[in-house]
Design a protein around this motif. Structure first.
Motif, PDB file in Angstrom:
ATOM      1  N   PRO A   1       0.791  -1.231   0.000  1.00  0.00           N
ATOM      2  CA  PRO A   1       0.000   0.000   0.000  1.00  0.00           C
ATOM      3  C   PRO A   1       0.826   1.284   0.000  1.00  0.00           C
ATOM      4  CG  PRO A   1       0.001  -0.999   2.172  1.00  0.00           C
ATOM      5  CD  PRO A   1       0.644  -1.986   1.256  1.00  0.00           C
ATOM      6  N   ASP A   2       2.104   1.207   0.470  1.00  0.00           N
ATOM      7  CA  ASP A   2       2.926   2.411   0.503  1.00  0.00           C
ATOM      8  C   ASP A   2       3.149   2.983  -0.896  1.00  0.00           C
ATOM      9  OD1 ASP A   2       3.071   2.251   3.191  1.00  0.00           O
ATOM     10  OD2 ASP A   2       5.157   1.609   3.307  1.00  0.00           O
TER      11      ASP A   2
ATOM     12  N   ARG B   1      10.558  -5.231  -6.699  1.00  0.00           N
ATOM     13  CA  ARG B   1      11.840  -5.947  -6.685  1.00  0.00           C
ATOM     14  C   ARG B   1      13.011  -4.966  -6.749  1.00  0.00           C
ATOM     15  NH1 ARG B   1      11.430 -11.281 -10.616  1.00  0.00           N
ATOM     16  NH2 ARG B   1       9.736 -12.341  -9.514  1.00  0.00           N
ATOM     17  N   ILE B   2      12.880  -3.968  -7.625  1.00  0.00           N
ATOM     18  CA  ILE B   2      13.945  -2.975  -7.764  1.00  0.00           C
ATOM     19  C   ILE B   2      14.115  -2.201  -6.462  1.00  0.00           C
ATOM     20  CG2 ILE B   2      14.603  -0.822  -8.921  1.00  0.00           C
ATOM     21  CD1 ILE B   2      13.325  -1.923 -11.455  1.00  0.00           C
ATOM     22  N   ALA B   3      12.982  -1.819  -5.860  1.00  0.00           N
ATOM     23  CA  ALA B   3      13.040  -1.056  -4.607  1.00  0.00           C
ATOM     24  C   ALA B   3      13.788  -1.825  -3.530  1.00  0.00           C
ATOM     25  CB  ALA B   3      11.621  -0.735  -4.136  1.00  0.00           C
ATOM     26  N   ILE B   4      13.507  -3.121  -3.443  1.00  0.00           N
ATOM     27  CA  ILE B   4      14.164  -3.941  -2.424  1.00  0.00           C
ATOM     28  C   ILE B   4      15.645  -4.114  -2.730  1.00  0.00           C
ATOM     29  CG2 ILE B   4      14.245  -6.255  -1.404  1.00  0.00           C
ATOM     30  CD1 ILE B   4      11.232  -6.447  -1.848  1.00  0.00           C
ATOM     31  N   SER B   5      15.977  -4.301  -4.003  1.00  0.00           N
ATOM     32  CA  SER B   5      17.365  -4.602  -4.365  1.00  0.00           C
ATOM     33  C   SER B   5      18.301  -3.415  -4.207  1.00  0.00           C
ATOM     34  CB  SER B   5      17.424  -5.112  -5.815  1.00  0.00           C
ATOM     35  OG  SER B   5      16.999  -4.100  -6.719  1.00  0.00           O
TER      36      SER B   5
ATOM     37  N   GLY C   1      17.537  -0.635  -2.222  1.00  0.00           N
ATOM     38  CA  GLY C   1      17.304   0.065  -0.970  1.00  0.00           C
ATOM     39  C   GLY C   1      16.351   1.241  -1.051  1.00  0.00           C
ATOM     40  N   MET C   2      15.607   1.371  -2.145  1.00  0.00           N
ATOM     41  CA  MET C   2      14.616   2.440  -2.266  1.00  0.00           C
ATOM     42  C   MET C   2      13.343   2.025  -1.541  1.00  0.00           C
ATOM     43  SD  MET C   2      14.989   3.534  -6.289  1.00  0.00           S
ATOM     44  CE  MET C   2      13.646   4.721  -6.191  1.00  0.00           C
ATOM     45  N   SER C   3      12.664   3.011  -0.966  1.00  0.00           N
ATOM     46  CA  SER C   3      11.378   2.735  -0.347  1.00  0.00           C
ATOM     47  C   SER C   3      10.317   2.597  -1.430  1.00  0.00           C
ATOM     48  CB  SER C   3      10.994   3.873   0.609  1.00  0.00           C
ATOM     49  OG  SER C   3      10.770   5.071  -0.114  1.00  0.00           O
ATOM     50  N   GLU C   4       9.246   1.860  -1.108  1.00  0.00           N
ATOM     51  CA  GLU C   4       8.161   1.705  -2.078  1.00  0.00           C
ATOM     52  C   GLU C   4       7.532   3.051  -2.406  1.00  0.00           C
ATOM     53  OE1 GLU C   4       5.416  -1.130  -0.575  1.00  0.00           O
ATOM     54  OE2 GLU C   4       6.750  -2.842  -0.852  1.00  0.00           O
ATOM     55  N   ALA C   5       7.465   3.932  -1.402  1.00  0.00           N
ATOM     56  CA  ALA C   5       6.881   5.257  -1.625  1.00  0.00           C
ATOM     57  C   ALA C   5       7.689   6.040  -2.647  1.00  0.00           C
ATOM     58  CB  ALA C   5       6.818   6.025  -0.305  1.00  0.00           C
TER      59      ALA C   5
ATOM     60  N   ILE D   1      13.487  14.793  -3.827  1.00  0.00           N
ATOM     61  CA  ILE D   1      13.079  13.489  -3.313  1.00  0.00           C
ATOM     62  C   ILE D   1      14.204  12.453  -3.453  1.00  0.00           C
ATOM     63  CG2 ILE D   1      10.631  13.869  -3.680  1.00  0.00           C
ATOM     64  CD1 ILE D   1      10.772  12.243  -6.200  1.00  0.00           C
ATOM     65  N   VAL D   2      15.054  12.614  -4.463  1.00  0.00           N
ATOM     66  CA  VAL D   2      16.196  11.700  -4.605  1.00  0.00           C
ATOM     67  C   VAL D   2      17.178  11.919  -3.460  1.00  0.00           C
ATOM     68  CG1 VAL D   2      18.194  11.106  -5.998  1.00  0.00           C
ATOM     69  CG2 VAL D   2      15.985  11.449  -7.100  1.00  0.00           C
ATOM     70  N   ILE D   3      17.463  13.197  -3.163  1.00  0.00           N
ATOM     71  CA  ILE D   3      18.368  13.524  -2.061  1.00  0.00           C
ATOM     72  C   ILE D   3      17.760  13.080  -0.728  1.00  0.00           C
ATOM     73  CG2 ILE D   3      19.443  15.393  -0.760  1.00  0.00           C
ATOM     74  CD1 ILE D   3      19.708  16.937  -3.362  1.00  0.00           C
TER      75      ILE D   3
END
Length: 315
Positions: free
Chosen positions: A65-66, A196-200, A202-206, A311-313
């Motif tokens: 849901p995030d 999958r990319i977010a987990i690999s 280290g990015m948050s789902e949001a 948001i990237v920073i």
């Protein structure tokens, strides 16, 4: 690499599915003698926002849901800041009075209501609850009813972008159904690949929802609006953006939060302010300056670029 391929394949299917849905549905509407105003304010804006709906619903159902709230906010910022900015660089924009007096204020209202919900205005914690989701859906229903009533009052005529198939009625129905299937399948692939990319990395789902997914699902709106600009259908170009923003908040967020409560990451509140501020700025330009020119377009693009850097920073 496999996750990236899944993500790209999902985007391709989404875009083609959305294009088929808009083309087929618009053709059906015309063949049934539905006024083009309904096509412009409902079918086209809803069709181009269908990827956001598919991704958000898939994310909610599959336990992510995030990504939903980030996708809605990111898509609306993409629509208002980037798409309007690019369109304004290509041609001076002057909107019809009905858009300035009705659609833009409704879009602002929807944005502010979402901000209140994110801040816990209607709830005990920082989440968008099922009750709040129902509230958003009720407001969306009233929005659609208002559009239908305004047709009889104003007799306004909205012309859509002519990218519809020229085939028969049955062909239009088939294209519409295939488009919907493509949207659903593409949505599931994008959620899977993006997660999958977010987990690999280290990015948050949001954050994935705010950036990668938002930009990908915003492509149908971008293509439709640019096509409308080149065909000198300015009201269609901006009407599509404003209508999509309303649909994303009231329907997409309303439906997904009705399915499952949406947790609100406190950092997303700033993103919500940027979203609301962008649409308010668009209203100010159209209300007091009448025209949106290149200077305004550059300002919108600067806002979008600065937001992406921020948001990237932040992440």
């Amino acid at each position: 690499m496999i996750s990236l391929i899944i993500l790209l394949l999902g985007f391709i299917i989404l875009i083609k599915g959305a294009d088929g849905f808009v083309s087929g549905a618009s053709s059906i509407a015309l063949k049934l003698n539905v006024p083009s105003m309904i096509i412009g304010l409902t079918i086209v804006s809803i069709g181009t926002s269908a990827p956001e709906a598919a991704i958000s619903i898939s994310a909610a159902v599959t336990g992510h849901p995030d990504m939903v709230l980030g996708n809605v906010i990111g898509s609306n910022i993409f629509n208002t800041a980037l798409i309007v900015g690019i369109c304004a660089l290509l041609v001076k924009i002057r909107l019809a009075d009905s858009i300035v007096q009705q659609e833009l204020p409704i879009s602002i209202m929807a944005s502010l209501i979402m901000l209140f919900m994110m801040s816990g205005w209607f709830g005990l914690d920082q989440s968008i609850t099922r009750i709040e989701g129902v509230i958003l859906l009720v407001i969306f229903t009233l929005f659609i009813i208002n559009i239908l009533r305004s047709i009889h009052k104003t007799k306004a005529d909205y012309i859509t972008v002519d990218h519809r198939p020229k085939g028969n009625f049955v062909k239009s129905i088939v294209i519409t159904i295939l488009g919907l299937i493509g949207i659903v399948i593409g949505g599931e692939l994008v959620v899977e690949g993006a997660t999958r990319i977010a987990i690999s990395i280290g990015m948050s789902e949001a954050l994935v929802g705010l950036t990668i997914v938002a930009a990908g699902t915003g492509l149908p709106e971008l293509v439709t609006s640019l096509t409308a600009v080149f065909k000198k259908e300015i009201d269609m170009a901006i009407g599509n953006v404003v209508g999509s923003n309303v649909f994303n908040i009231l329907f997409v967020l309303g439906l997904t939060s009705t399915i499952t409560p949406i947790h609100v990451d406190p950092s997303l509140f700033i993103d919500g302010i940027v979203m609301a501020g962008s649409i308010i700025l668009l209203y100010i330009f159209t209300k007091f300056f009448k025209n949106i020119g290149k200077t305004h377009g550059i300002l919108f693009l600067i806002i979008y670029i600065a937001y992406i850097i921020y948001i990237v920073i932040r992440n």
